[in-house]
Design a protein around this motif. Structure first.
Motif, mmCIF file in Angstrom:
data_model
loop_
_atom_site.group_PDB
_atom_site.id
_atom_site.type_symbol
_atom_site.label_atom_id
_atom_site.label_comp_id
_atom_site.label_asym_id
_atom_site.label_seq_id
_atom_site.Cartn_x
_atom_site.Cartn_y
_atom_site.Cartn_z
ATOM 1 N N VAL A 98 0.850 -1.197 0.000
ATOM 2 C CA VAL A 98 0.000 0.000 0.000
ATOM 3 C C VAL A 98 0.887 1.250 0.000
ATOM 4 O O VAL A 98 0.638 2.212 -0.741
ATOM 5 C CB VAL A 98 -0.954 0.000 1.216
ATOM 6 C CG1 VAL A 98 -1.624 1.359 1.371
ATOM 7 C CG2 VAL A 98 -1.999 -1.098 1.053
ATOM 8 N N ALA A 101 2.098 1.892 -3.405
ATOM 9 C CA ALA A 101 1.048 2.442 -4.261
ATOM 10 C C ALA A 101 0.827 3.924 -3.970
ATOM 11 O O ALA A 101 0.618 4.732 -4.875
ATOM 12 C CB ALA A 101 -0.249 1.655 -4.076
ATOM 13 N N VAL A 102 0.891 4.272 -2.679
ATOM 14 C CA VAL A 102 0.697 5.674 -2.303
ATOM 15 C C VAL A 102 1.802 6.544 -2.912
ATOM 16 O O VAL A 102 1.545 7.635 -3.436
ATOM 17 C CB VAL A 102 0.689 5.823 -0.764
ATOM 18 C CG1 VAL A 102 0.732 7.286 -0.362
ATOM 19 C CG2 VAL A 102 -0.533 5.137 -0.180
ATOM 20 N N VAL A 105 1.254 7.160 -6.815
ATOM 21 C CA VAL A 105 0.222 8.036 -7.392
ATOM 22 C C VAL A 105 0.778 9.396 -7.836
ATOM 23 O O VAL A 105 0.635 9.762 -9.004
ATOM 24 C CB VAL A 105 -0.970 8.194 -6.435
ATOM 25 C CG1 VAL A 105 -1.947 9.230 -6.972
ATOM 26 C CG2 VAL A 105 -1.674 6.865 -6.262
ATOM 27 N N PRO A 106 1.446 10.135 -6.960
ATOM 28 C CA PRO A 106 1.974 11.420 -7.450
ATOM 29 C C PRO A 106 3.023 11.245 -8.538
ATOM 30 O O PRO A 106 3.055 12.025 -9.502
ATOM 31 C CB PRO A 106 2.581 12.065 -6.197
ATOM 32 C CG PRO A 106 2.743 10.970 -5.208
ATOM 33 C CD PRO A 106 1.695 9.951 -5.517
ATOM 34 N N LEU A 109 1.135 10.515 -11.697
ATOM 35 C CA LEU A 109 0.418 11.690 -12.201
ATOM 36 C C LEU A 109 1.361 12.610 -12.978
ATOM 37 O O LEU A 109 0.990 13.167 -14.008
ATOM 38 C CB LEU A 109 -0.215 12.470 -11.046
ATOM 39 C CG LEU A 109 -1.516 11.887 -10.500
ATOM 40 C CD1 LEU A 109 -1.947 12.624 -9.231
ATOM 41 C CD2 LEU A 109 -2.619 11.953 -11.547
ATOM 42 N N ILE A 183 -5.921 -8.444 -14.482
ATOM 43 C CA ILE A 183 -5.960 -7.071 -15.000
ATOM 44 C C ILE A 183 -5.767 -7.061 -16.510
ATOM 45 O O ILE A 183 -6.482 -6.368 -17.233
ATOM 46 C CB ILE A 183 -4.887 -6.217 -14.294
ATOM 47 C CG1 ILE A 183 -5.310 -5.972 -12.848
ATOM 48 C CG2 ILE A 183 -4.678 -4.891 -15.027
ATOM 49 C CD1 ILE A 183 -4.199 -5.520 -11.953
ATOM 50 N N TYR A 212 -6.049 6.229 -17.163
ATOM 51 C CA TYR A 212 -5.782 4.790 -17.252
ATOM 52 C C TYR A 212 -4.319 4.512 -16.975
ATOM 53 O O TYR A 212 -3.968 3.547 -16.296
ATOM 54 C CB TYR A 212 -6.177 4.258 -18.627
ATOM 55 C CG TYR A 212 -7.666 4.001 -18.720
ATOM 56 C CD1 TYR A 212 -8.181 2.760 -18.373
ATOM 57 C CD2 TYR A 212 -8.543 5.002 -19.096
ATOM 58 C CE1 TYR A 212 -9.542 2.520 -18.428
ATOM 59 C CE2 TYR A 212 -9.906 4.781 -19.154
ATOM 60 C CZ TYR A 212 -10.400 3.531 -18.822
ATOM 61 O OH TYR A 212 -11.743 3.293 -18.860
ATOM 62 N N VAL A 214 -2.273 6.245 -15.115
ATOM 63 C CA VAL A 214 -1.971 6.406 -13.690
ATOM 64 C C VAL A 214 -2.445 5.182 -12.912
ATOM 65 O O VAL A 214 -1.744 4.683 -12.036
ATOM 66 C CB VAL A 214 -2.614 7.692 -13.121
ATOM 67 C CG1 VAL A 214 -2.472 7.734 -11.612
ATOM 68 C CG2 VAL A 214 -1.979 8.923 -13.741
ATOM 69 N N VAL A 215 -3.615 4.675 -13.259
ATOM 70 C CA VAL A 215 -4.128 3.524 -12.524
ATOM 71 C C VAL A 215 -3.240 2.300 -12.750
ATOM 72 O O VAL A 215 -2.867 1.611 -11.798
ATOM 73 C CB VAL A 215 -5.586 3.213 -12.918
ATOM 74 C CG1 VAL A 215 -6.031 1.891 -12.290
ATOM 75 C CG2 VAL A 215 -6.497 4.342 -12.460
ATOM 76 N N VAL A 219 -1.155 0.271 -9.929
ATOM 77 C CA VAL A 219 -1.336 -1.156 -9.688
ATOM 78 C C VAL A 219 -0.004 -1.886 -9.839
ATOM 79 O O VAL A 219 0.340 -2.759 -9.032
ATOM 80 C CB VAL A 219 -2.390 -1.733 -10.658
ATOM 81 C CG1 VAL A 219 -2.425 -3.246 -10.554
ATOM 82 C CG2 VAL A 219 -3.756 -1.151 -10.354
#
Ligand SMILES: Nc1ncnc2c1ncn2[C@@H]1O[C@H](COP(=O)(O)OP(=O)(O)OP(=O)(O)O)[C@@H](O)[C@H]1O
Ligand SMILES: [Mg+2]
Lengths: 352, 295
Positions: A98, A101-102, A105-106, A109, A183, A212, A214-215, A219
């Motif tokens: 986790v 993953a956190v 994200v930035p 992005l 996935i 998409y 970023v996701v 993942v």
């Protein structure tokens, strides 16, 4: 591995599919019998890492050169959770994933605004930043000494034996591999592949390409984190090596060697590289990097499809040749099928 | 943690808010009843402009490919955009669909200012386009192309934990669309293996699959054989019900049989606009472009 085989072999005859499935299952279950168990567990971890990486490189067409950031962030986070919270190791590893993953994200992005080699550069820059932080924040990470004494605990199990740890870690790895496979074969995965092949058309259809990306980036980081956490627990410590750029490079080598976009090929690539490095270091050879580096160059120059890609290419060509003869007999002529061997060789970087 | 939540929210919640999917179910039904059709008999009072531009300009290094274009496309009509090579037709389409940023001017769809919106948002507002240079996914089958387009009108694309067998729900509609463009036999062929004319047909089917309010077709019949041209004309004539079509076309008989209004572009500017019969006999147009081909 198992599902992996199922996937790639979807178009192949049932006997081959089940045969390979059984072979994969046997080799995964038998690995710590034939290899030194900590090395076998390393193969599991690197294998999952490389599959997570291929999810991004092969299926989304994004070359990250900073995946050590996620592997390493999770290695430290897993270690810290295991040390300070004393929870069973799977929980610590989940926490580490986790955390990865956190962090992703930035980075994602910002990175998805660029493509091709620039994407790789942005991810590399962020990974170096994480390395810098890990190095500076010695109180937390142990700095140069690494984070020592990461416990591996599960109530009711004695995991001090690496042989046992292998089988304790295996379900998590299989879950991660299943997730990657799922996935790729989801409605989401279809969109991601479409974006990889023709982003302009995907946008014209109404898909928010960057979202998409970023996701799938996040993942991939999560699964890389799962692998990195298991690796830290396997060794009982996390070092700066985990966030160093050579780790990012190593996972690229594994995926390219196994075959970009083959998902399961990455497992073979990881196994080969881990074995090779282990063999080199036990035989007293220090410059492991030179060997893996040369291997990488060889593969990129001569062997673009990688192990899995080459094997399935040859298989499909044989099958296509057979099918061609048959259809020529019935007067249909041959139909080119890009899915059966006409697929172009993969390239590492797709220029914008 | 916050950023994760924020992204998840952006990806998983917002798309519905900025789509008009609620008022415009994307192609999930066979019928095309999403917009009220204004029959364009030519004599009826002019329906409102569903798509309009105001002083729209695109300059490439000072060269004005599109130069202060004021365009008003009436709802329910087929509006042809003609002009010699390099007149700026494709550039205008790229501006309308957000693929190029405008240097100046405004674009409105149904009264809403869409200037500066990215392509995917324009598409979700019900403005779909086809590309002059065929733009497909070479390794993907014709059927899967349409499933991908049909899926765009739903939120399935976010379901990374579900099986892509869910897309089977689109197969029926996909086959219908393939049938409409004459590709029924080639459903399982990868797009890359299709001959040119069939690629064009698939290109058209992809745009149709979005069931758009406004359909922008960039030379849909270019390079097609006569038979395929006839089928495409018949198809556009059929699917125009309930929507607006903007058509870039060099083939004047296609323009003549389909278009309610024709706008002639030359060097980025609007030269003449009007009904096909008046436009084609306009001396300026004859001089600039049409003369040789049509008169
Ligand atoms: N990205 C670009 N950069 C620079 N110039 C461009 C660009 N795109 C188009 N142009 C120029 O703008 C002009 C208009 O091009 P456009 O493609 O819009 O013409 P068109 O009317 O679609 O022509 P055709 O009938 O040949 O398709 C041409 O002179 C072209 O060279
Ligand atoms: Mg053009």
């Amino acid at each position: 591995m198992i599902l992996a085989l199922l996937d790639r072999l979807g178009a192949r005859p049932a006997w081959l599919r089940w045969g390979l499935l059984a072979a994969g299952l046997v080799s995964v279950l038998g690995l710590p019998w034939v290899l030194y168990p900590p090395v076998a567990a390393d193969i599991l971890c690197w294998g999952l890492f490389a599959v997570a990486f291929d999810l991004l490189l092969g299926h989304a067409g994004l070359l990250s050169f900073g995946h050590a950031a996620f592997w390493g962030t999770s290695a430290y986070a897993t270690g810290l959770i295991a040390i300070h919270a004393g929870v069973p190791f799977p929980l610590a590893v989940a926490g580490g994933a986790v955390a990865a993953a956190v962090v992703a994200v930035p980075i994602g992005l910002l990175a998805v605004r660029r493509s091709g080699i620039y994407f790789a550069m942005v991810t590399l820059a962020f990974a170096q930043m994480i390395y810098f932080i890990a190095n500076q924040w010695g109180d937390l990470t142990g700095g140069e000494n690494g984070l020592q004494g990461i416990p591996r605990e599960v109530p009711g199990l004695d995991l001090s034996d690496s042989f046992v740890y292998y089988y304790a870690a295996l379900p998590l790895v299989l879950a991660g591999l299943f997730a990657a496979w799922r996935i790729v074969h989801s409605p989401f995965g279809r969109v991601v592949a479409a974006i990889r092949d023709n982003p302009a058309r995907a946008r014209a259809l109404g898909y928010s390409v960057d979202r998409y990306k970023v996701v799938v980036f996040t993942v991939s980081a999560f699964l890389s984190g799962l692998a990195g956490g298991l690796y830290a627990v396997n060794h009982g410590f996390a070092s700066l090596q985990e966030v160093y750029w050579t780790t990012s490079g190593k996972v690229v080598v594994m995926t390219v060697l196994g075959g970009i976009g083959t998902l399961w090929g990455s497992l073979l690539g990881a196994a080969a590289v881990v074995r090779l490095e282990d063999w080199l270091s036990t035989s007293g050879f220090d410059e492991v990097g030179i060997v893996t580096g040369s291997l990488f160059i060889l593969v990129v120059l001569l062997f673009r499809r990688g192990i899995w890609g080459t094997v399935s290419y040859l298989l499909q060509r044989r099958r296509a040749a057979g099918a061609g003869m048959r259809s020529a007999e019935s007067g249909n002529g041959t139909v080119r099928d890009p899915a059966a061997g006409d697929r172009p060789e993969p390239s590492l970087v797709k220029e914008p | 943690m916050f950023s994760v939540v924020a992204t998840a929210v952006r990806f998983y919640v917002l798309p519905d808010a900025d789509t008009l999917s609620a008022t415009h179910p994307a192609a999930s039904e066979v019928g095309m009843t999403s917009t009220t059709r204004t029959t364009s008999g030519g004599t009826a009072p002019l329906p409102r402009a569903i798509l309009s531009t105001h002083g729209l300009t695109k300059a490439f290094d000072g060269f004005r490919a599109v130069d202060e274009v004021d365009l008003a496309v009436a709802e329910g009509t087929v509006h042809a955009l003609v002009g010699p090579n390099g007149a700026g037709k494709t550039t205008l389409f790229n501006l309308l669909t957000g693929f190029l940023p405008a240097s100046a001017g405004r674009i409105e769809v149904a009264g809403q200012d869409i200037t500066g919106l990215p392509p995917e948002k324009v598409a979700r507002l019900g403005v779909a386009r086809s590309f002059q240079v065929t733009s497909l996914f070479p390794a993907v089958t014709a059927r899967a192309h349409l499933e991908l387009a049909l899926q765009a009108g739903t939120d399935l694309g976010r379901r990374f934990w579900r099986s892509d067998r869910l897309l089977a729900r689109f197969t029926g509609r996909a086959r219908e669309l393939l049938d409409q463009v004459g590709l029924a036999e080639r459903a399982e062929a990868p797009a890359g293996s299709l001959p040119y004319g069939q690629k064009r047909a698939l290109e058209l089917a992809l745009a149709l699959a979005l069931d758009p309010r406004v359909l922008l077709l960039d030379e849909p019949t270019a390079g097609m054989g006569l038979e395929d041209v006839d089928r495409t004309v018949a198809l556009v004539d059929r699917i125009r019900a309930g929507r607006t079509v903007v058509l870039v076309e060099h083939n004047m008989s296609v323009v003549g049989s389909l278009a309610d209004t024709v706008t002639v572009l030359q060097r980025g500017r609007v030269l003449v606009e009007g009904a096909y019969r008046t436009v084609r006999s306009d001396p300026r147009v004859v001089e600039a472009y049409l003369g040789a081909g049509v008169a």
